[in-house]
Design a protein around this motif. Structure first.
Motif, short mmCIF file in Angstrom:
data_model
loop_
_atom_site.label_atom_id
_atom_site.label_comp_id
_atom_site.label_asym_id
_atom_site.label_seq_id
_atom_site.Cartn_x
_atom_site.Cartn_y
_atom_site.Cartn_z
N UNK A 87 -18.05 -23.62 40.12
CA UNK A 87 -17.93 -24.80 40.96
C UNK A 87 -19.26 -25.09 41.64
N UNK A 88 -19.65 -26.36 41.66
CA UNK A 88 -20.91 -26.72 42.30
C UNK A 88 -20.84 -26.64 43.82
N UNK A 89 -19.66 -26.87 44.39
CA UNK A 89 -19.54 -27.03 45.84
C UNK A 89 -20.01 -25.82 46.66
N UNK A 90 -19.67 -24.57 46.29
CA UNK A 90 -20.14 -23.45 47.11
C UNK A 90 -21.67 -23.34 47.15
N UNK A 91 -22.32 -23.56 46.03
CA UNK A 91 -23.79 -23.49 46.02
C UNK A 91 -24.40 -24.65 46.79
N UNK A 92 -23.81 -25.82 46.67
CA UNK A 92 -24.30 -26.96 47.45
C UNK A 92 -24.15 -26.69 48.95
N UNK A 120 -17.04 -16.49 57.03
CA UNK A 120 -16.65 -17.19 55.81
C UNK A 120 -16.87 -18.68 56.01
N UNK A 121 -17.72 -19.24 55.17
CA UNK A 121 -18.09 -20.66 55.25
C UNK A 121 -17.74 -21.33 53.92
N UNK A 122 -16.46 -21.62 53.71
CA UNK A 122 -16.05 -22.18 52.42
C UNK A 122 -16.59 -23.59 52.21
N UNK A 123 -16.74 -23.94 50.96
CA UNK A 123 -17.26 -25.26 50.61
C UNK A 123 -16.24 -26.34 50.93
#
Length: 198
Positions: free
Chosen positions: A31-36, A155-158
């Motif tokens: 998933x792109x969102x966690x890295x973004x 914990x900092x979820x996307x």
């Protein structure tokens, strides 16, 4: 709505406010969102190092490509790590800030091999930010906290992912996904808990 549904929601969908940390961890995923999201936190000055971890899912035997994200990232990626690195670079994280872990094939290995990489560099992790999809927040924290027992994990979820704390009860897919995570939080920790406590 029954109170036990709220209990499951609180257990699975962890979320903390970010604060300055030694490192940003990203468990393996497509998933792109966690890295973004990790890139935003890095650029906001919350940490100076980012450690994405992952080869590919043990069940698939190969990286299956990008699974979600509003922006599509072009490229031929052999591993989850290569994909996550590409997203981080595309979002402005410098290459020298990105550590490499591209062997892990499941979440526990993400934590195990990430610990190896930080130990190899002589890093003392006192506080870490964990960027993941919201659905995986609890299990990811359980694994990483096991490998970094002295560290504080935030914990900092996307944001903007398909299954969230607000909507998981609205579809059969959401219900199956969350209850599957709940099951894994039990079934995958028998040996780990015995080792820690006995």
């Amino acid at each position: 709505m029954p109170e036990w549904i709220n209990d499951i929601t609180r257990f699975i969908f962890l979320e903390d406010a970010p604060c300055p940390a030694d490192i940003l961890f990203i468990p393996g995923n497509g998933h792109a969102e966690p890295s973004e999201h990790a890139a935003r936190l890095y650029k906001a000055g919350y940490a100076q190092l980012v450690l994405p971890s992952g080869r590919f899912s043990i069940g698939s035997g190969a990286f299956g490509g990008q699974k979600s994200g509003a922006r599509l990232y072009d490229g031929d990626f052999d591993t989850e790590w290569a994909f996550m690195r590409h997203v981080l670079l595309s979002c402005g994280v410098p290459d020298e800030a990105i550590l490499r872990e591209d062997e892990a094939t499941y979440t526990y290995q993400n934590a195990i091999f990430s610990r190896r990489r930080t130990d190899e560099r002589g890093l003392c992790i006192r506080r870490a930010l964990l960027c993941c999809v919201p659905l995986h927040a609890r299990r990811a924290k359980m694994y990483y906290q096991t490998l970094f027992p002295q560290a504080e994990f935030r914990v900092c979820p996307a944001p903007h992912t398909a299954i969230t704390r607000e909507n998981w009860t609205h579809t059969p897919e959401g219900i199956d996904a969350v209850l599957g995570e709940l099951e894994r939080c039990g079934s995958q920790f028998h040996d780990i808990l015995r080792e820690i406590l006995l």
